[in-house]
Enzyme design. Sequence first.
Site, PDB file in Angstrom:
ATOM      1  N   PHE A 149      11.020  45.881 -22.603  1.00 38.36           N
ATOM      2  CA  PHE A 149      11.382  44.623 -21.598  1.00 38.36           C
ATOM      3  C   PHE A 149      13.013  44.722 -21.589  1.00 38.36           C
ATOM      4  O   PHE A 149      13.706  45.118 -22.436  1.00 38.36           O
ATOM      5  CB  PHE A 149      11.058  43.418 -22.251  1.00 38.36           C
ATOM      6  CG  PHE A 149      11.061  42.067 -21.470  1.00 38.36           C
ATOM      7  CD1 PHE A 149       9.862  42.105 -20.240  1.00 38.36           C
ATOM      8  CD2 PHE A 149      12.037  41.328 -21.499  1.00 38.36           C
ATOM      9  CE1 PHE A 149      10.139  40.905 -19.278  1.00 38.36           C
ATOM     10  CE2 PHE A 149      12.330  40.209 -20.421  1.00 38.36           C
ATOM     11  CZ  PHE A 149      11.178  40.116 -19.501  1.00 38.36           C
ATOM     12  N   TYR A 158       6.058  30.584 -25.367  1.00 41.06           N
ATOM     13  CA  TYR A 158       5.741  29.907 -24.011  1.00 41.06           C
ATOM     14  C   TYR A 158       4.426  30.561 -23.468  1.00 41.06           C
ATOM     15  O   TYR A 158       3.855  30.419 -22.521  1.00 41.06           O
ATOM     16  CB  TYR A 158       6.860  29.653 -23.236  1.00 41.06           C
ATOM     17  CG  TYR A 158       7.777  30.662 -23.190  1.00 41.06           C
ATOM     18  CD1 TYR A 158       7.554  31.832 -22.463  1.00 41.06           C
ATOM     19  CD2 TYR A 158       8.915  30.797 -23.618  1.00 41.06           C
ATOM     20  CE1 TYR A 158       8.188  32.893 -22.178  1.00 41.06           C
ATOM     21  CE2 TYR A 158       9.940  31.783 -23.760  1.00 41.06           C
ATOM     22  CZ  TYR A 158       9.513  32.854 -22.843  1.00 41.06           C
ATOM     23  OH  TYR A 158      10.297  33.948 -22.688  1.00 41.06           O
ATOM     24  N   LYS A 159       4.059  31.733 -24.088  1.00 42.81           N
ATOM     25  CA  LYS A 159       2.805  32.577 -23.669  1.00 42.81           C
ATOM     26  C   LYS A 159       1.523  32.108 -24.171  1.00 42.81           C
ATOM     27  O   LYS A 159       1.282  30.963 -23.883  1.00 42.81           O
ATOM     28  CB  LYS A 159       3.149  34.026 -23.789  1.00 42.81           C
ATOM     29  CG  LYS A 159       4.513  34.611 -23.029  1.00 42.81           C
ATOM     30  CD  LYS A 159       4.419  35.924 -23.210  1.00 42.81           C
ATOM     31  CE  LYS A 159       5.419  36.788 -22.404  1.00 42.81           C
ATOM     32  NZ  LYS A 159       6.765  36.197 -22.461  1.00 42.81           N
ATOM     33  N   ASP A 203       9.307  43.456 -31.388  1.00 38.31           N
ATOM     34  CA  ASP A 203       9.096  42.223 -30.328  1.00 38.31           C
ATOM     35  C   ASP A 203       7.668  41.947 -30.012  1.00 38.31           C
ATOM     36  O   ASP A 203       6.935  42.968 -29.624  1.00 38.31           O
ATOM     37  CB  ASP A 203       9.638  42.860 -29.034  1.00 38.31           C
ATOM     38  CG  ASP A 203       9.629  41.820 -27.783  1.00 38.31           C
ATOM     39  OD1 ASP A 203       8.767  40.859 -27.886  1.00 38.31           O
ATOM     40  OD2 ASP A 203      10.508  41.809 -26.934  1.00 38.31           O
ATOM     41  N   ARG A 221      -0.337  42.397 -12.498  1.00 38.09           N
ATOM     42  CA  ARG A 221      -0.587  42.033 -13.842  1.00 38.09           C
ATOM     43  C   ARG A 221      -1.515  40.918 -14.030  1.00 38.09           C
ATOM     44  O   ARG A 221      -1.223  39.760 -13.408  1.00 38.09           O
ATOM     45  CB  ARG A 221       0.654  41.965 -14.767  1.00 38.09           C
ATOM     46  CG  ARG A 221       0.489  42.270 -16.243  1.00 38.09           C
ATOM     47  CD  ARG A 221       1.894  42.022 -17.105  1.00 38.09           C
ATOM     48  NE  ARG A 221       2.618  40.580 -16.879  1.00 38.09           N
ATOM     49  CZ  ARG A 221       3.833  40.211 -17.353  1.00 38.09           C
ATOM     50  NH1 ARG A 221       4.175  41.158 -18.286  1.00 38.09           N
ATOM     51  NH2 ARG A 221       4.150  39.010 -17.502  1.00 38.09           N
TER      52      ARG A 221
END
Length: 420
Positions: free
Chosen positions: A134, A236-237, A211, A385
Amino acid sequence: MTSPDAHLAFARRADRSDGLAHFRARFVEPDDEVVAYFDGNSLGRPPLASIERVQRFMIQAWASKLIRGWDEEWMELPFTIGDRIGRAVLGAASGQTVIGDSTTVLLYKLARAAVDAPRGSGARTEIVLDTDNFPTDRYVLDGIAAERGLSLRWIEADPASGVTPRQVAAAVGPQTSLVVLSHVAYRSGYLAEAQAITAIAHDNGALVLWDLCHSAGSVPVELDAWGADLAVGCTYKYLNGGPGSPAFAYVRRDLQEVLEQPIRGWMGAADVFAMGPEYRPADGMRRFISGTPPVIGMLAMQDTLDMIEDKGIDAVRAKSVALTEFAITLADEWLAPLGAMLASPRDAARRGGHVTVSHPAMREVTATLWERGVIPDYRDPGGLRIGLSPLSTSFEETYNGMAAVRDALREHLLAASGLG
């Protein structure tokens, strides 16, 4: 080829037998314009209980206790909720996980502390990372390398797969200070062999920082069993903590007194209220806190942790695999004939909780889908995605969303050919 009606019938049967189906009713219903939400791996949906929890906190805790709340409970929330995350989704014993800043800040803290840690004789001058991690991870590590006079050693990662133990073994050596990788690749969903990679790094005297942003709450993680050193991840995912909810940091117990995190703040001091002239770090995980904890931002994720603890992360993973298998089946039958390609591993053992399908038209297709109430996201190159949250996503929702992807892609191809 299976008929659409047969796929819909399968989806409805799967929903009836789904042991997690009852959790769907615990989330706020989307408005009538949302047909399918395929972006739970970027921002999860809000649980109903979280709305009540935040309202209750503001009225009963904040308004009534005022500043007394810090002494009575709030000072310890980063650790109590951190321990819950560790227990429910990280495979981490208590006293090793804390809730704090954003993922970016925590990544900086732990990575900077790791490269500065004493490691016997010999200079360790390299940070190992991959080209497809990322952007934040790459940017933060580039900055740390510049600050500390280190160099970056890049692993060339295939965007459709991910970093393998063999690649790590070829990259690390006596010069390696730190290895930073994602457990689940943000683009492809590739699931790294974390235990094997950690062992390879340790054999070369290096530390590893994982990560876990696309792992926590979606796939089983066993930080203690892996012998992991450090980890960070957002909430928050799949943990549904809400936009910008604070991230978590894990530091293995024996490293906590060795590492010196670089952002010294009053909340990380040994005596928070001494207000002394010199900084002395607290023991344990408190030393990795800097400023005042974002208490309201920590509240919502607790309701998702309740659900995960109820059924267990293995049950969550089983449904995640079933959802992604179904999405891949539909992509093979509906999207592959239109020129789309699967850009995620087919093997469920090597795949996280999302699926990416690539086609040159997917940027435009994604914009069309958003207009029609189907919400995936787009990642270059040409990747649509599909993030499927096991607690809140049904098989029929997956069917409806994939049918909309098929229709939108077909329309764009017809328009581009001049036949639409």
